[in-house]
Design a protein around this motif. Structure first.
Motif, PDB file in Angstrom:
ATOM      1  N   PHE A  15      43.218 -22.474 -56.316  1.00 41.58           N
ATOM      2  CA  PHE A  15      43.661 -21.105 -56.564  1.00 41.58           C
ATOM      3  C   PHE A  15      44.100 -20.460 -55.259  1.00 41.58           C
ATOM      4  O   PHE A  15      43.427 -20.573 -54.239  1.00 41.58           O
ATOM      5  CB  PHE A  15      42.512 -20.307 -57.188  1.00 41.58           C
ATOM      6  N   ARG A  16      45.247 -19.771 -55.291  1.00 36.34           N
ATOM      7  CA  ARG A  16      45.735 -19.092 -54.097  1.00 36.34           C
ATOM      8  C   ARG A  16      45.813 -17.583 -54.282  1.00 36.34           C
ATOM      9  O   ARG A  16      45.387 -16.816 -53.440  1.00 36.34           O
ATOM     10  CB  ARG A  16      47.113 -19.643 -53.732  1.00 36.34           C
ATOM     11  N   ARG A  17      46.390 -17.126 -55.427  1.00 30.01           N
ATOM     12  CA  ARG A  17      46.618 -15.682 -55.579  1.00 30.01           C
ATOM     13  C   ARG A  17      46.689 -15.300 -57.052  1.00 30.01           C
ATOM     14  O   ARG A  17      47.078 -16.097 -57.889  1.00 30.01           O
ATOM     15  CB  ARG A  17      47.933 -15.332 -54.894  1.00 30.01           C
ATOM     16  N   ILE A  18      46.318 -14.053 -57.328  1.00 31.19           N
ATOM     17  CA  ILE A  18      46.461 -13.492 -58.661  1.00 31.19           C
ATOM     18  C   ILE A  18      47.018 -12.080 -58.525  1.00 31.19           C
ATOM     19  O   ILE A  18      46.669 -11.366 -57.579  1.00 31.19           O
ATOM     20  CB  ILE A  18      45.117 -13.483 -59.430  1.00 31.19           C
ATOM     21  N   GLU A  19      47.914 -11.724 -59.438  1.00 32.04           N
ATOM     22  CA  GLU A  19      48.459 -10.374 -59.423  1.00 32.04           C
ATOM     23  C   GLU A  19      48.807  -9.963 -60.844  1.00 32.04           C
ATOM     24  O   GLU A  19      49.071 -10.804 -61.699  1.00 32.04           O
ATOM     25  CB  GLU A  19      49.692 -10.283 -58.523  1.00 32.04           C
ATOM     26  N   ALA A  20      48.791  -8.673 -61.102  1.00 29.44           N
ATOM     27  CA  ALA A  20      49.189  -8.131 -62.393  1.00 29.44           C
ATOM     28  C   ALA A  20      50.683  -7.835 -62.350  1.00 29.44           C
ATOM     29  O   ALA A  20      51.165  -7.215 -61.403  1.00 29.44           O
ATOM     30  CB  ALA A  20      48.405  -6.866 -62.697  1.00 29.44           C
ATOM     31  N   VAL A  21      51.413  -8.312 -63.359  1.00 29.41           N
ATOM     32  CA  VAL A  21      52.860  -8.099 -63.428  1.00 29.41           C
ATOM     33  C   VAL A  21      53.237  -7.652 -64.836  1.00 29.41           C
ATOM     34  O   VAL A  21      52.505  -7.881 -65.787  1.00 29.41           O
ATOM     35  CB  VAL A  21      53.648  -9.380 -63.063  1.00 29.41           C
ATOM     36  N   ARG A  22      54.395  -7.024 -64.938  1.00 27.80           N
ATOM     37  CA  ARG A  22      54.933  -6.639 -66.244  1.00 27.80           C
ATOM     38  C   ARG A  22      55.954  -7.690 -66.670  1.00 27.80           C
ATOM     39  O   ARG A  22      56.817  -8.068 -65.902  1.00 27.80           O
ATOM     40  CB  ARG A  22      55.591  -5.276 -66.175  1.00 27.80           C
ATOM     41  N   VAL A  23      55.843  -8.125 -67.912  1.00 26.00           N
ATOM     42  CA  VAL A  23      56.796  -9.103 -68.446  1.00 26.00           C
ATOM     43  C   VAL A  23      57.853  -8.377 -69.270  1.00 26.00           C
ATOM     44  O   VAL A  23      57.857  -7.150 -69.341  1.00 26.00           O
ATOM     45  CB  VAL A  23      56.073 -10.189 -69.276  1.00 26.00           C
ATOM     46  N   ASP A  24      58.737  -9.110 -69.906  1.00 32.57           N
ATOM     47  CA  ASP A  24      59.911  -8.572 -70.600  1.00 32.57           C
ATOM     48  C   ASP A  24      59.657  -7.320 -71.421  1.00 32.57           C
ATOM     49  O   ASP A  24      60.357  -6.332 -71.284  1.00 32.57           O
ATOM     50  CB  ASP A  24      60.523  -9.646 -71.501  1.00 32.57           C
ATOM     51  N   GLY A  25      58.694  -7.346 -72.300  1.00 30.58           N
ATOM     52  CA  GLY A  25      58.435  -6.196 -73.169  1.00 30.58           C
ATOM     53  C   GLY A  25      57.655  -5.081 -72.491  1.00 30.58           C
ATOM     54  O   GLY A  25      57.304  -4.093 -73.121  1.00 30.58           O
ATOM     55  N   GLY A  26      57.372  -5.211 -71.224  1.00 29.34           N
ATOM     56  CA  GLY A  26      56.626  -4.195 -70.500  1.00 29.34           C
ATOM     57  C   GLY A  26      55.122  -4.396 -70.550  1.00 29.34           C
ATOM     58  O   GLY A  26      54.368  -3.601 -70.009  1.00 29.34           O
ATOM     59  N   ALA A  27      54.684  -5.487 -71.197  1.00 29.57           N
ATOM     60  CA  ALA A  27      53.247  -5.760 -71.289  1.00 29.57           C
ATOM     61  C   ALA A  27      52.722  -6.241 -69.936  1.00 29.57           C
ATOM     62  O   ALA A  27      53.398  -6.972 -69.210  1.00 29.57           O
ATOM     63  CB  ALA A  27      52.975  -6.809 -72.349  1.00 29.57           C
ATOM     64  N   LEU A  28      51.531  -5.829 -69.616  1.00 32.69           N
ATOM     65  CA  LEU A  28      50.890  -6.226 -68.365  1.00 32.69           C
ATOM     66  C   LEU A  28      50.215  -7.578 -68.568  1.00 32.69           C
ATOM     67  O   LEU A  28      49.505  -7.785 -69.546  1.00 32.69           O
ATOM     68  CB  LEU A  28      49.863  -5.172 -67.971  1.00 32.69           C
ATOM     69  N   THR A  29      50.464  -8.511 -67.647  1.00 30.83           N
ATOM     70  CA  THR A  29      49.844  -9.834 -67.716  1.00 30.83           C
ATOM     71  C   THR A  29      49.518 -10.310 -66.306  1.00 30.83           C
ATOM     72  O   THR A  29      49.909  -9.682 -65.332  1.00 30.83           O
ATOM     73  CB  THR A  29      50.748 -10.842 -68.454  1.00 30.83           C
ATOM     74  N   LEU A  30      48.797 -11.411 -66.227  1.00 30.00           N
ATOM     75  CA  LEU A  30      48.392 -11.944 -64.923  1.00 30.00           C
ATOM     76  C   LEU A  30      49.321 -13.057 -64.481  1.00 30.00           C
ATOM     77  O   LEU A  30      49.685 -13.931 -65.269  1.00 30.00           O
ATOM     78  CB  LEU A  30      46.958 -12.479 -65.003  1.00 30.00           C
ATOM     79  N   ARG A  31      49.695 -13.041 -63.218  1.00 26.85           N
ATOM     80  CA  ARG A  31      50.454 -14.130 -62.598  1.00 26.85           C
ATOM     81  C   ARG A  31      49.531 -14.782 -61.582  1.00 26.85           C
ATOM     82  O   ARG A  31      49.018 -14.139 -60.675  1.00 26.85           O
ATOM     83  CB  ARG A  31      51.711 -13.619 -61.915  1.00 26.85           C
ATOM     84  N   ARG A  32      49.325 -16.080 -61.768  1.00 31.15           N
ATOM     85  CA  ARG A  32      48.442 -16.836 -60.884  1.00 31.15           C
ATOM     86  C   ARG A  32      49.249 -17.862 -60.108  1.00 31.15           C
ATOM     87  O   ARG A  32      50.150 -18.489 -60.654  1.00 31.15           O
ATOM     88  CB  ARG A  32      47.370 -17.563 -61.703  1.00 31.15           C
ATOM     89  N   THR A  33      48.893 -18.031 -58.850  1.00 37.93           N
ATOM     90  CA  THR A  33      49.529 -19.048 -58.012  1.00 37.93           C
ATOM     91  C   THR A  33      48.462 -20.048 -57.578  1.00 37.93           C
ATOM     92  O   THR A  33      47.390 -19.658 -57.109  1.00 37.93           O
ATOM     93  CB  THR A  33      50.178 -18.419 -56.761  1.00 37.93           C
ATOM     94  N   TYR A  34      48.777 -21.330 -57.782  1.00 34.84           N
ATOM     95  CA  TYR A  34      47.905 -22.421 -57.369  1.00 34.84           C
ATOM     96  C   TYR A  34      48.676 -23.295 -56.390  1.00 34.84           C
ATOM     97  O   TYR A  34      49.900 -23.410 -56.476  1.00 34.84           O
ATOM     98  CB  TYR A  34      47.488 -23.276 -58.573  1.00 34.84           C
ATOM     99  N   VAL A  35      47.979 -23.910 -55.459  1.00 30.37           N
ATOM    100  CA  VAL A  35      48.605 -24.827 -54.507  1.00 30.37           C
ATOM    101  C   VAL A  35      47.938 -26.192 -54.634  1.00 30.37           C
ATOM    102  O   VAL A  35      46.807 -26.312 -55.114  1.00 30.37           O
ATOM    103  CB  VAL A  35      48.507 -24.310 -53.047  1.00 30.37           C
ATOM    104  N   PHE A  36      48.676 -27.218 -54.214  1.00 31.92           N
ATOM    105  CA  PHE A  36      48.140 -28.577 -54.231  1.00 31.92           C
ATOM    106  C   PHE A  36      48.798 -29.369 -53.114  1.00 31.92           C
ATOM    107  O   PHE A  36      49.874 -29.021 -52.638  1.00 31.92           O
ATOM    108  CB  PHE A  36      48.382 -29.255 -55.591  1.00 31.92           C
ATOM    109  N   ASP A  37      48.121 -30.412 -52.696  1.00 29.92           N
ATOM    110  CA  ASP A  37      48.650 -31.290 -51.650  1.00 29.92           C
ATOM    111  C   ASP A  37      49.169 -32.569 -52.288  1.00 29.92           C
ATOM    112  O   ASP A  37      48.583 -33.080 -53.251  1.00 29.92           O
ATOM    113  CB  ASP A  37      47.567 -31.634 -50.631  1.00 29.92           C
ATOM    114  N   TYR A  38      50.269 -33.054 -51.749  1.00 28.57           N
ATOM    115  CA  TYR A  38      50.858 -34.291 -52.246  1.00 28.57           C
ATOM    116  C   TYR A  38      51.470 -35.059 -51.078  1.00 28.57           C
ATOM    117  O   TYR A  38      51.631 -34.531 -49.982  1.00 28.57           O
ATOM    118  CB  TYR A  38      51.933 -34.006 -53.307  1.00 28.57           C
ATOM    119  N   THR A  39      51.793 -36.324 -51.333  1.00 30.09           N
ATOM    120  CA  THR A  39      52.460 -37.145 -50.340  1.00 30.09           C
ATOM    121  C   THR A  39      53.516 -37.993 -51.035  1.00 30.09           C
ATOM    122  O   THR A  39      53.347 -38.377 -52.190  1.00 30.09           O
ATOM    123  CB  THR A  39      51.479 -38.045 -49.567  1.00 30.09           C
TER     124      THR A  39
END
Length: 94
Positions: free
Chosen positions: A47-71
């Motif tokens: 888990f990296r970050r969470i924020e509240a955002v408005r989507v198309d219809g104006g409803a409030l929802t959560l946007r989450r950002t996750y990170v991972f390592d790869y090679t």
């Protein structure tokens, strides 16, 4: 007493929703790495970050950002990300 019960239920909902979001992010990271020939390191997203955002219809929802390592070559560790808005994967980046 009722306020405490409502707070506990909200915390339980958030915890359960976060577990589902993390699982969707893990699946997206695994699929992206597999389709590009990369190897997912450590086997999971973080888990990296969470924020509240408005989507198309104006409803409030959560946007989450996750990170991972790869090679790609077995020697160089790089970092990718998965962004989820609500229950949907918005983007995956390597």
């Amino acid at each position: 007493m009722l306020l405490l019960l409502a707070a506990m239920m909200a915390a339980a909902w958030f915890w359960h929703d976060s577990l589902g979001a993390r699982e969707r992010a893990n699946v997206a990271a695994h699929e992206t790495c597999s389709s590009t020939g990369a190897s997912l390191l450590d086997g999971t997203v973080s888990f990296r970050r969470i924020e509240a955002v408005r989507v198309d219809g104006g409803a409030l929802t959560l946007r989450r950002t996750y990170v991972f390592d790869y090679t790609r070559d077995g020697n160089t560790r790089q970092q990718g990300f998965v962004i989820l808005t609500g229950r949907f994967v918005d983007s995956v980046g390597l």
